[in-house]
Scaffold this motif. Structure first.
Motif, short mmCIF file in Angstrom:
data_model
loop_
_atom_site.label_atom_id
_atom_site.label_comp_id
_atom_site.label_asym_id
_atom_site.label_seq_id
_atom_site.Cartn_x
_atom_site.Cartn_y
_atom_site.Cartn_z
N ARG A 13 -21.62 -30.39 50.34
CA ARG A 13 -20.99 -30.09 49.05
C ARG A 13 -21.11 -31.25 48.09
NH1 ARG A 13 -17.03 -26.14 48.94
NH2 ARG A 13 -17.41 -24.83 50.70
N VAL A 14 -20.70 -32.41 48.57
CA VAL A 14 -20.71 -33.60 47.72
C VAL A 14 -22.14 -34.02 47.40
CG1 VAL A 14 -20.04 -36.03 47.64
CG2 VAL A 14 -18.44 -34.34 48.52
N SER A 15 -23.03 -33.89 48.35
CA SER A 15 -24.44 -34.23 48.12
C SER A 15 -25.05 -33.35 47.03
CB SER A 15 -25.25 -34.09 49.40
OG SER A 15 -24.84 -35.01 50.34
N ALA A 16 -24.74 -32.07 47.03
CA ALA A 16 -25.26 -31.17 46.00
C ALA A 16 -24.73 -31.57 44.63
CB ALA A 16 -24.89 -29.73 46.32
N ILE A 17 -23.46 -31.91 44.55
CA ILE A 17 -22.87 -32.29 43.27
C ILE A 17 -23.45 -33.62 42.78
CG2 ILE A 17 -20.71 -33.06 42.18
CD1 ILE A 17 -19.31 -30.91 43.97
N ILE A 18 -23.55 -34.60 43.66
CA ILE A 18 -24.10 -35.90 43.27
C ILE A 18 -25.57 -35.77 42.88
CG2 ILE A 18 -24.72 -38.18 44.17
CD1 ILE A 18 -22.08 -38.13 45.73
N THR A 19 -26.31 -34.98 43.63
CA THR A 19 -27.71 -34.78 43.30
C THR A 19 -27.85 -34.09 41.95
OG1 THR A 19 -28.22 -34.60 45.65
CG2 THR A 19 -29.90 -33.80 44.13
N TYR A 20 -26.99 -33.13 41.66
CA TYR A 20 -27.02 -32.46 40.36
C TYR A 20 -26.75 -33.45 39.23
CZ TYR A 20 -25.80 -29.38 36.52
OH TYR A 20 -25.75 -28.77 35.29
N LEU A 21 -25.78 -34.33 39.43
CA LEU A 21 -25.40 -35.28 38.39
C LEU A 21 -26.47 -36.36 38.16
CD1 LEU A 21 -21.63 -35.79 39.19
CD2 LEU A 21 -22.61 -34.59 37.23
N PHE A 22 -27.11 -36.84 39.22
CA PHE A 22 -27.99 -38.00 39.10
C PHE A 22 -29.46 -37.71 39.40
CE2 PHE A 22 -23.78 -39.73 40.30
CZ PHE A 22 -23.52 -40.38 39.09
N ILE A 37 -31.30 -29.32 45.33
CA ILE A 37 -29.90 -28.92 45.14
C ILE A 37 -29.66 -27.53 45.74
CG2 ILE A 37 -28.13 -28.38 43.41
CD1 ILE A 37 -29.57 -30.52 41.63
N LEU A 38 -30.59 -26.63 45.55
CA LEU A 38 -30.45 -25.28 46.12
C LEU A 38 -30.43 -25.32 47.64
CD1 LEU A 38 -30.06 -22.42 45.12
CD2 LEU A 38 -32.52 -22.11 45.28
N LEU A 39 -31.25 -26.17 48.24
CA LEU A 39 -31.22 -26.32 49.70
C LEU A 39 -29.89 -26.90 50.16
CD1 LEU A 39 -34.81 -27.60 50.53
CD2 LEU A 39 -33.75 -25.45 51.26
N LEU A 40 -29.37 -27.90 49.47
CA LEU A 40 -28.06 -28.46 49.84
C LEU A 40 -26.96 -27.42 49.72
CD1 LEU A 40 -28.35 -31.98 48.16
CD2 LEU A 40 -28.17 -31.51 50.62
N LEU A 41 -27.00 -26.61 48.66
CA LEU A 41 -26.01 -25.54 48.51
C LEU A 41 -26.14 -24.50 49.61
CD1 LEU A 41 -26.18 -25.02 44.65
CD2 LEU A 41 -24.20 -25.87 45.94
N SER A 42 -27.36 -24.19 50.00
CA SER A 42 -27.58 -23.21 51.08
C SER A 42 -27.11 -23.75 52.42
CB SER A 42 -29.06 -22.84 51.16
OG SER A 42 -29.49 -22.28 49.96
N PHE A 43 -27.42 -25.01 52.69
CA PHE A 43 -26.94 -25.64 53.94
C PHE A 43 -25.42 -25.65 53.97
CE2 PHE A 43 -30.99 -28.43 54.13
CZ PHE A 43 -31.70 -27.40 54.70
N TRP A 105 -18.24 -26.81 40.01
CA TRP A 105 -19.42 -26.06 39.58
C TRP A 105 -19.13 -25.22 38.34
CZ3 TRP A 105 -24.18 -27.18 40.68
CH2 TRP A 105 -24.46 -27.90 41.83
N THR A 106 -17.90 -24.77 38.19
CA THR A 106 -17.52 -24.04 36.97
C THR A 106 -17.54 -24.97 35.76
OG1 THR A 106 -16.17 -22.54 38.29
CG2 THR A 106 -15.75 -22.58 35.93
N VAL A 107 -17.09 -26.19 35.93
CA VAL A 107 -17.17 -27.19 34.86
C VAL A 107 -18.64 -27.45 34.51
CG1 VAL A 107 -16.73 -29.62 34.28
CG2 VAL A 107 -14.95 -28.26 35.38
N VAL A 124 -26.72 -23.63 38.50
CA VAL A 124 -25.27 -23.74 38.44
C VAL A 124 -24.61 -22.41 38.82
CG1 VAL A 124 -23.31 -24.16 36.89
CG2 VAL A 124 -25.33 -25.62 36.77
N ILE A 125 -25.20 -21.31 38.39
CA ILE A 125 -24.67 -19.99 38.77
C ILE A 125 -24.82 -19.78 40.28
CG2 ILE A 125 -25.07 -17.51 38.54
CD1 ILE A 125 -25.67 -18.04 35.56
N ALA A 126 -25.93 -20.23 40.85
CA ALA A 126 -26.10 -20.15 42.31
C ALA A 126 -25.03 -20.99 43.01
CB ALA A 126 -27.49 -20.61 42.72
N GLY A 127 -24.75 -22.17 42.48
CA GLY A 127 -23.70 -23.03 43.06
C GLY A 127 -22.34 -22.36 43.01
N ILE A 128 -22.02 -21.79 41.88
CA ILE A 128 -20.73 -21.08 41.74
C ILE A 128 -20.68 -19.90 42.70
CG2 ILE A 128 -19.34 -19.65 40.19
CD1 ILE A 128 -20.31 -21.43 37.88
#
Length: 183
Positions: A13-22, A37-43, A105-107, A124-128
């Motif tokens: 979860r945190v890796s996907a968010i950090i990867t998205y940001l940076f 990011i999509l792979l991290l969200l899927s994992f 993810w909503t933010v 972002v929609i996939a993350g949500i």
């Protein structure tokens, strides 16, 4: 205690968010960032749904399709007589991670929408979607009705499955009150 499960519950979860940001800092390739990011969200989705939910809070949900092609959502909750303090801490971590990440993810959705970075909107929609699907499933597990899965696992788990429960109740009534089912 399950420290490894707790770690991976937060890691993806945190890796996907950090990867998205940076991601823009480390790579100029939109496709590489998107896929990572999509792979991290899927994992994360898979590990939370199939592993950490069972180990940390004793909950599990899934969708089953019967012979008629009808979809049945099944929600399990393990019967736990007492909760150790370490298990309670893991449960808090589980629920906080499960609730806070969809909010983040909503933010991201609104910031992406208002900054007009529309190429990131699908991600972002996939993350949500993935995060809220797990949240929805586990809320139903926690608050849903209770029914035993099968004879062999009835001591360990209870499930909520409305159509089967109605059948089970009617069979029990027939057994108690004879073949006519009269009360």
């Amino acid at each position: 205690r399950h420290p490894l499960a707790t770690f991976f519950h937060l890691f993806f979860r945190v890796s996907a968010i950090i990867t998205y940001l940076f991601c823009d800092w480390f790579s100029n390739s939109f496709v590489a960032c998107f896929v990572t990011i999509l792979l991290l969200l899927s994992f994360d989705f898979w590990s939370v749904k199939n592993v950490t939910g069972r180990l940390l809070v004793g909950l599990h949900w899934w969708n089953q399709i019967d012979e008629d092609g009808k979809s049945h959502w099944i929600f399990e909750a393990r019967r736990v007589p007492t909760i150790a303090p370490s298990t309670e801490a893991e449960a808090r971590i589980f629920w906080l991670g499960l609730i806070i990440c969809p909010v983040i993810w909503t933010v991201f959705f609104f910031s992406t929408l208002f900054s007009l970075k529309l190429k990131w909107l699908a991600l972002v929609i996939a993350g949500i979607s993935l995060q809220t699907a797990n949240l929805y499933g586990y809320i139903h597990c926690k608050l849903g009705g209770q029914k035993s899965i099968s004879r062999g696992t009835s001591r360990l788990f209870v499930t909520a499955d409305v159509p089967k429960r109605q059948t089970r109740i009617s069979e029990d009534c027939v057994e108690e009150h004879g073949k006519t089912g009269a009360r």
